[in-house]
Design an enzyme around this catalytic site. Structure first.
Site, PDB file in Angstrom:
ATOM      1  CG  ASN A  27      52.968 -40.564 -23.766  1.00 15.88           C
ATOM      2  OD1 ASN A  27      52.477 -41.631 -23.398  1.00 15.88           O
ATOM      3  ND2 ASN A  27      53.863 -40.483 -24.739  1.00 15.88           N
ATOM      4  CE  LYS A  29      57.010 -40.604 -22.972  1.00 15.05           C
ATOM      5  NZ  LYS A  29      58.342 -40.125 -23.305  1.00 15.05           N
ATOM      6  CG  HIS A 111      55.737 -41.074 -28.515  1.00 15.53           C
ATOM      7  ND1 HIS A 111      57.046 -41.416 -28.263  1.00 15.53           N
ATOM      8  CD2 HIS A 111      55.440 -40.039 -27.689  1.00 15.53           C
ATOM      9  CE1 HIS A 111      57.521 -40.614 -27.317  1.00 15.53           C
ATOM     10  NE2 HIS A 111      56.566 -39.776 -26.952  1.00 15.53           N
ATOM     11  CD  GLU A 113      59.264 -42.732 -25.654  1.00 23.27           C
ATOM     12  OE1 GLU A 113      58.241 -43.254 -25.173  1.00 23.27           O
ATOM     13  OE2 GLU A 113      59.820 -41.739 -25.145  1.00 23.27           O
ATOM     14  CD  GLU A 186      56.072 -35.704 -27.892  1.00 17.62           C
ATOM     15  OE1 GLU A 186      55.920 -35.330 -26.733  1.00 17.62           O
ATOM     16  OE2 GLU A 186      56.067 -36.894 -28.228  1.00 17.62           O
ATOM     17  N   GLY A 192      62.338 -36.814 -22.553  1.00 17.84           N
ATOM     18  CA  GLY A 192      62.860 -37.567 -21.409  1.00 17.84           C
ATOM     19  C   GLY A 192      64.294 -37.220 -21.047  1.00 17.84           C
ATOM     20  CB  SER A 232      62.204 -31.958 -21.070  1.00 20.00           C
ATOM     21  OG  SER A 232      62.926 -33.165 -21.282  1.00 20.00           O
TER      22      SER A 232
HETATM   23  P1  PGA Z   1      58.910 -36.045 -21.599  1.00 17.80           P
HETATM   24  O1  PGA Z   1      58.137 -36.916 -22.718  1.00 17.80           O
HETATM   25  O2  PGA Z   1      57.976 -34.937 -21.196  1.00 17.80           O
HETATM   26  O3  PGA Z   1      59.185 -36.993 -20.490  1.00 17.80           O
HETATM   27  O4  PGA Z   1      60.142 -35.510 -22.254  1.00 17.80           O
HETATM   28  C1  PGA Z   1      57.338 -36.318 -23.687  1.00 17.80           C
HETATM   29  C2  PGA Z   1      56.764 -37.359 -24.607  1.00 17.80           C
HETATM   30  O5  PGA Z   1      57.487 -38.258 -25.018  1.00 17.80           O
HETATM   31  O6  PGA Z   1      55.569 -37.314 -24.962  1.00 17.80           O
END
Ligand code: PGA
Length: 273
Positions: A27, A29, A111, A113, A186, A192, A232
């Site tokens: 991803n 983003k 997601h 976010e 997730e 993140g 992560s």
């Molecule tokens: P990250 O993000 O691996 O940077 O923690 C995962 C995601 O949001 O899909």
């Protein structure tokens, strides 16, 4: 009963368990900041050995068209969102009809976010996402569907986490077709942050999600549906997480922008071989 469902049922009956093909997604983003960096990122995707693992990647909306025909290993370009009702007067939106026209067959939704975490106002909720999933399936596309709990719920323990997973899954239990849906679990507190769920915690949650699906959809669906871990994930923690029986892959954010992405694909391919 579709032929695929029938086959899954028979396999389930005879073998008790069905091997689920691993699936790893990157991803990106809202990255990168320049189109000049796309070829480098696509090279990371094309470096992945996809012989034993499905791979997809999610470019930002502005970059989807450029990336749509650049993979050489079958990795699927997968937009990070779509609307729920097709083309028309929907400013700022993307329709699956437009994606299909680009040759795309998969889209990611839900997601955290976009559900309103990290201080962004909610652009989706459990009900709007169920409407989107139905629209995606009706268009003959597949979907990566993200779920996950915030830290405040995780602090209450596994039972509270699974109660929240049940809330997020309730509008889509009836839509959970393993051939068209991948679930990305997730935990929001791991995204993140550099804090990964321990393999034991992730396994317990994945197993709990699978049990919920067995109870509220069907045992066959639960056995066959793939559940990715996200938060992560990286080349260092992928082997231990991959060893967990209910972890079928990863949704990778930060590390999908780095060459180590292929090592994550290799780790789960090896673990599930
Ligand atoms: P990250 O993000 O691996 O940077 O923690 C995962 C995601 O949001 O899909």
């Amino acid at each position: 009963l579709s032929p695929q469902r029938w086959l899954v049922g028979v396999l389930h009956l005879f073998y008790g368990i069905i091997a689920r093909r691993p699936v790893v997604g990157g991803n990106w983003k809202c990255n990168p900041d320049s189109m000049s960096k796309l070829d480098g990122l696509i090279a990371n995707i094309n470096d992945c050995d996809t012989s034993q693992c499905d791979v997809y990647f999610c470019p930002s909306p502005l970059h989807v068209a450029y990336c749509s025909d650049k993979t050489t290993n079958g990795a699927k370009c997968t937009p990070q969102n779509c609307n729920f009702t097709g083309c028309g007067a929907y400013t700022g939106e993307m329709a699956v009809e437009q994606m299909k026209d680009l040759g795309l067959s998969q889209v990611l939704i839900g997601h955290s976010e976009r559900r309103g975490e990290f201080g962004i106002f909610p652009m989706d909720d459990n009900n709007s996402l169920a409407t989107k999933l139905k629209y995606i399936q009706d268009a003959g596309m597949s979907c990566v569907y993200c779920i996950g709990e915030p830290l405040s719920i995780r602090e209450k323990g596994l039972e509270a986490v699974l109660a929240e997973m049940h809330v997020q899954l309730t509008p889509i239990y009836s839509l959970l077709d393993p051939s068209s849906v991948v679930i990305a679990y997730e935990p929001v507190w791991a995204i993140g942050t550099g804090v990964t769920a321990t393999p034991e915690d992730a396994q317990a949650t994945h197993k709990g999600i699978r049990d919920l699906i067995a109870k509220h959809a069907s045992a066959e669906t639960a056995e066959a549906i793939r559940i990715q871990y996200g938060g992560s994930a990286n080349a260092a923690n992928a082997p231990d997480l991959s060893a967990q029986p209910d972890i079928d892959g990863f949704l990778v954010g930060g590390a999908s922008l780095k060459p180590e992405f292929k090592e994550i694909v290799a780790a789960i391919s090896k673990a599930k071989a």
